[in-house]
Design a protein around this motif. Structure first.
Motif, PDB file in Angstrom:
ATOM      1  N   THR A  69      28.121 -30.239 -10.898  1.00 26.98           N
ATOM      2  CA  THR A  69      27.756 -29.925  -9.518  1.00 26.98           C
ATOM      3  C   THR A  69      28.972 -29.371  -8.786  1.00 26.98           C
ATOM      4  OG1 THR A  69      28.310 -32.159  -8.813  1.00 26.98           O
ATOM      5  CG2 THR A  69      26.032 -31.759  -9.403  1.00 26.98           C
ATOM      6  N   PRO A  70      28.811 -28.520  -7.847  1.00 24.80           N
ATOM      7  CA  PRO A  70      27.557 -27.838  -7.524  1.00 24.80           C
ATOM      8  C   PRO A  70      27.382 -26.630  -8.434  1.00 24.80           C
ATOM      9  CG  PRO A  70      29.225 -27.179  -5.951  1.00 24.80           C
ATOM     10  CD  PRO A  70      29.876 -28.165  -6.907  1.00 24.80           C
ATOM     11  N   ASP A 100      17.628 -26.427 -13.658  1.00 23.34           N
ATOM     12  CA  ASP A 100      18.295 -26.616 -12.374  1.00 23.34           C
ATOM     13  C   ASP A 100      17.924 -28.015 -11.881  1.00 23.34           C
ATOM     14  OD1 ASP A 100      19.241 -23.995 -12.388  1.00 23.34           O
ATOM     15  OD2 ASP A 100      17.595 -23.235 -11.145  1.00 23.34           O
ATOM     16  N   TYR A 142      18.658 -27.638  -6.558  1.00 21.43           N
ATOM     17  CA  TYR A 142      19.566 -26.569  -6.980  1.00 21.43           C
ATOM     18  C   TYR A 142      18.750 -25.398  -7.511  1.00 21.43           C
ATOM     19  CZ  TYR A 142      23.669 -29.648  -6.887  1.00 21.43           C
ATOM     20  OH  TYR A 142      24.677 -30.476  -6.503  1.00 21.43           O
TER      21      TYR A 142
END
Length: 107
Positions: free
Chosen positions: A38-39, A63, A67
């Motif tokens: 992340t991210p 994802d 996200y």
């Protein structure tokens, strides 16, 4: 090596965005599930594609909720992230799956 992106509708109505290299002729026992840090989004690591293609390794990823193309999962906890790989593995077919990932944490 091409990456196919697919959206999977989960039983709770959310969407899980999947990535799959689906290496032509890949041995189903040579599937690697990529856990992104992340991210980030779940796109598999392109620099490893040449070796993966040569060895017949398939990359599968997703994802995480909230996200990229995956819808958020309100009130989720860290353990709930395991639902993504289960959904992705089910959509990706059978065979054994190895895991590989990257950490987004700081030093």
């Amino acid at each position: 090596m091409d990456v196919t992106e697919t959206d999977l509708r989960l039983s709770d109505g959310r969407q899980l965005h999947l990535y799959d290299t689906g290496a032509e002729g890949a041995d189903p026992r040579r599937t690697v599930f990529w856990h992104h840090g992340t991210p980030n989004i779940g796109a598999p690591p392109v620099p490893l594609f040449p070796a993966a293609s040569r060895l017949g390794i398939r990359w599968v990823s997703y994802d995480r909720p909230g996200y990229g193309g995956s819808t958020p999962a309100p009130d989720r906890d860290v353990a709930s992230a395991a639902g993504g790989p289960r959904g992705g593995a089910a959509a990706g077919g059978g065979g054994g799956v190895a895991g590989r990932g990257a950490c987004g944490g700081g030093a």
